[in-house]
Design a protein around this motif. Structure first.
Motif, PDB file in Angstrom:
ATOM      1  N   MET A   1       0.843  -1.172   0.000  1.00 16.17           N
ATOM      2  CA  MET A   1       0.000   0.000   0.000  1.00 16.17           C
ATOM      3  C   MET A   1       0.890   1.237   0.000  1.00 16.17           C
ATOM      4  O   MET A   1       1.861   1.310   0.749  1.00 16.17           O
ATOM      5  N   SER A   2       0.551   2.216  -0.793  1.00 12.65           N
ATOM      6  CA  SER A   2       1.345   3.446  -0.862  1.00 12.65           C
ATOM      7  C   SER A   2       0.995   4.366   0.314  1.00 12.65           C
ATOM      8  O   SER A   2      -0.066   4.228   0.934  1.00 12.65           O
ATOM      9  N   TYR A   3       1.880   5.298   0.583  1.00 10.98           N
ATOM     10  CA  TYR A   3       1.608   6.265   1.650  1.00 10.98           C
ATOM     11  C   TYR A   3       0.404   7.145   1.288  1.00 10.98           C
ATOM     12  O   TYR A   3      -0.355   7.538   2.177  1.00 10.98           O
ATOM     13  N   ASP A   4       0.220   7.443   0.016  1.00  7.75           N
ATOM     14  CA  ASP A   4      -0.963   8.203  -0.423  1.00  7.75           C
ATOM     15  C   ASP A   4      -2.246   7.462  -0.043  1.00  7.75           C
ATOM     16  O   ASP A   4      -3.202   8.066   0.457  1.00  7.75           O
ATOM     17  N   GLU A   5      -2.267   6.158  -0.274  1.00  7.27           N
ATOM     18  CA  GLU A   5      -3.445   5.353   0.066  1.00  7.27           C
ATOM     19  C   GLU A   5      -3.650   5.274   1.577  1.00  7.27           C
ATOM     20  O   GLU A   5      -4.786   5.309   2.059  1.00  7.27           O
ATOM     21  N   LEU A   6      -2.552   5.211   2.321  1.00 11.31           N
ATOM     22  CA  LEU A   6      -2.663   5.161   3.774  1.00 11.31           C
ATOM     23  C   LEU A   6      -3.200   6.484   4.327  1.00 11.31           C
ATOM     24  O   LEU A   6      -4.023   6.490   5.249  1.00 11.31           O
ATOM     25  N   ILE A   7      -2.781   7.599   3.743  1.00 16.37           N
ATOM     26  CA  ILE A   7      -3.332   8.911   4.130  1.00 16.37           C
ATOM     27  C   ILE A   7      -4.837   8.933   3.869  1.00 16.37           C
ATOM     28  O   ILE A   7      -5.627   9.418   4.697  1.00 16.37           O
ATOM     29  N   GLU A   8      -5.271   8.416   2.738  1.00 13.41           N
ATOM     30  CA  GLU A   8      -6.708   8.375   2.415  1.00 13.41           C
ATOM     31  C   GLU A   8      -7.474   7.528   3.438  1.00 13.41           C
ATOM     32  O   GLU A   8      -8.590   7.878   3.838  1.00 13.41           O
ATOM     33  N   GLU A   9      -6.880   6.425   3.884  1.00 12.76           N
ATOM     34  CA  GLU A   9      -7.505   5.598   4.915  1.00 12.76           C
ATOM     35  C   GLU A   9      -7.655   6.394   6.220  1.00 12.76           C
ATOM     36  O   GLU A   9      -8.678   6.304   6.903  1.00 12.76           O
ATOM     37  N   ALA A  10      -6.627   7.167   6.564  1.00  8.62           N
ATOM     38  CA  ALA A  10      -6.689   7.990   7.777  1.00  8.62           C
ATOM     39  C   ALA A  10      -7.752   9.077   7.645  1.00  8.62           C
ATOM     40  O   ALA A  10      -8.474   9.376   8.609  1.00  8.62           O
ATOM     41  N   LEU A  11      -7.880   9.655   6.467  1.00  9.11           N
ATOM     42  CA  LEU A  11      -8.927  10.663   6.240  1.00  9.11           C
ATOM     43  C   LEU A  11     -10.321  10.054   6.400  1.00  9.11           C
ATOM     44  O   LEU A  11     -11.223  10.676   6.961  1.00  9.11           O
ATOM     45  N   GLU A  12     -10.488   8.828   5.944  1.00  9.25           N
ATOM     46  CA  GLU A  12     -11.769   8.135   6.122  1.00  9.25           C
ATOM     47  C   GLU A  12     -12.025   7.851   7.601  1.00  9.25           C
ATOM     48  O   GLU A  12     -13.139   8.012   8.088  1.00  9.25           O
ATOM     49  N   ALA A  13     -11.000   7.443   8.314  1.00 10.46           N
ATOM     50  CA  ALA A  13     -11.134   7.168   9.744  1.00 10.46           C
ATOM     51  C   ALA A  13     -11.530   8.431  10.500  1.00 10.46           C
ATOM     52  O   ALA A  13     -12.338   8.387  11.437  1.00 10.46           O
ATOM     53  N   ARG A  14     -10.993   9.564  10.095  1.00 10.08           N
ATOM     54  CA  ARG A  14     -11.276  10.852  10.743  1.00 10.08           C
ATOM     55  C   ARG A  14     -12.765  11.174  10.720  1.00 10.08           C
ATOM     56  O   ARG A  14     -13.284  11.818  11.634  1.00 10.08           O
ATOM     57  N   LYS A  15     -13.458  10.731   9.710  1.00 15.07           N
ATOM     58  CA  LYS A  15     -14.902  11.007   9.588  1.00 15.07           C
ATOM     59  C   LYS A  15     -15.704  10.402  10.742  1.00 15.07           C
ATOM     60  O   LYS A  15     -16.803  10.850  11.030  1.00 15.07           O
ATOM     61  N   MET A  16     -15.151   9.382  11.393  1.00 17.67           N
ATOM     62  CA  MET A  16     -15.858   8.697  12.478  1.00 17.67           C
ATOM     63  C   MET A  16     -15.539   9.290  13.856  1.00 17.67           C
ATOM     64  O   MET A  16     -16.101   8.856  14.864  1.00 17.67           O
ATOM     65  N   ALA A  17     -14.671  10.290  13.920  1.00 14.68           N
ATOM     66  CA  ALA A  17     -14.259  10.863  15.203  1.00 14.68           C
ATOM     67  C   ALA A  17     -15.461  11.412  15.972  1.00 14.68           C
ATOM     68  O   ALA A  17     -16.380  12.004  15.401  1.00 14.68           O
ATOM     69  N   TYR A  18     -15.432  11.191  17.271  1.00 16.13           N
ATOM     70  CA  TYR A  18     -16.469  11.692  18.171  1.00 16.13           C
ATOM     71  C   TYR A  18     -15.835  12.815  18.988  1.00 16.13           C
ATOM     72  O   TYR A  18     -15.085  12.571  19.931  1.00 16.13           O
ATOM     73  N   THR A  19     -16.097  14.068  18.594  1.00 20.69           N
ATOM     74  CA  THR A  19     -15.420  15.212  19.199  1.00 20.69           C
ATOM     75  C   THR A  19     -16.401  16.346  19.525  1.00 20.69           C
ATOM     76  O   THR A  19     -16.236  17.465  19.048  1.00 20.69           O
ATOM     77  N   PRO A  20     -17.411  16.097  20.357  1.00 21.99           N
ATOM     78  CA  PRO A  20     -18.386  17.147  20.642  1.00 21.99           C
ATOM     79  C   PRO A  20     -17.820  18.307  21.454  1.00 21.99           C
ATOM     80  O   PRO A  20     -18.424  19.380  21.484  1.00 21.99           O
ATOM     81  N   TYR A  21     -16.669  18.153  22.079  1.00 27.95           N
ATOM     82  CA  TYR A  21     -16.122  19.185  22.951  1.00 27.95           C
ATOM     83  C   TYR A  21     -15.045  20.013  22.271  1.00 27.95           C
ATOM     84  O   TYR A  21     -15.141  21.224  22.205  1.00 27.95           O
TER      85      TYR A  21
END
Length: 145
Positions: A1-21
């Motif tokens: 997997m390329s680093y570009d693809e890994l960054i995209e995976e991290a961006l997708e993971a960020r969408k699930m963050a629970y940060t109400p504060y």
């Protein structure tokens, strides 16, 4: 997997963050040596202390499933209304957790903005962001000299 693809995976993971504060969303994507990716996001709590970072979430998910051989981790973060994300490095606690499971040459890929619509990133070794670290080998009894 390329680093570009890994960054995209991290961006997708960020969408699930629970940060109400804090409204500061972080995503991490942990790549195992056999090519599997574990995503993690930060999960806040109103009392803050039990909050868990994205990096630790990804590592704990992997370890809880028996994966211990890691190659790299991409990390992205910023406030939820930011259009362009800048550098977001792991906190000290996450650096120590990464050190528990990864070697000094483990790669950490940090998103560092976008240029011409393409993600740019910096790559670090764990030893560069956590010099003089304390790891599992330091828990062994050492003979006196």
């Amino acid at each position: 997997m390329s680093y570009d693809e890994l960054i995209e995976e991290a961006l997708e993971a960020r969408k699930m963050a629970y940060t109400p504060y804090s409204k500061f969303k972080v995503g991490a994507a942990l790549l195992t040596k056999d090519g599997k990716v574990y995503r993690g996001c930060n999960i806040e709590n109103s009392s803050y202390t039990p909050t868990n970072c994205a990096e630790r979430t990804a590592i704990f998910k992997a370890v809880s499933e028996g994966d211990y051989n890691f190659e790299a981790m991409a990390i992205v973060g910023g406030f939820e209304d930011q259009k362009e994300l800048g550098l977001c490095a792991p906190c000290g606690v996450c650096r120590q957790v990464i050190r528990e499971f990864c070697s000094d040459d483990f790669k950490i890929i940090l998103l560092n903005g976008q240029t011409d619509g393409k993600n740019t990133y910096d790559v670090y070794k764990l030893s560069e962001i956590l010099p003089l670290s304390f790891g599992p080998e330091d828990m062994k009894i050492k003979p006196r000299k």
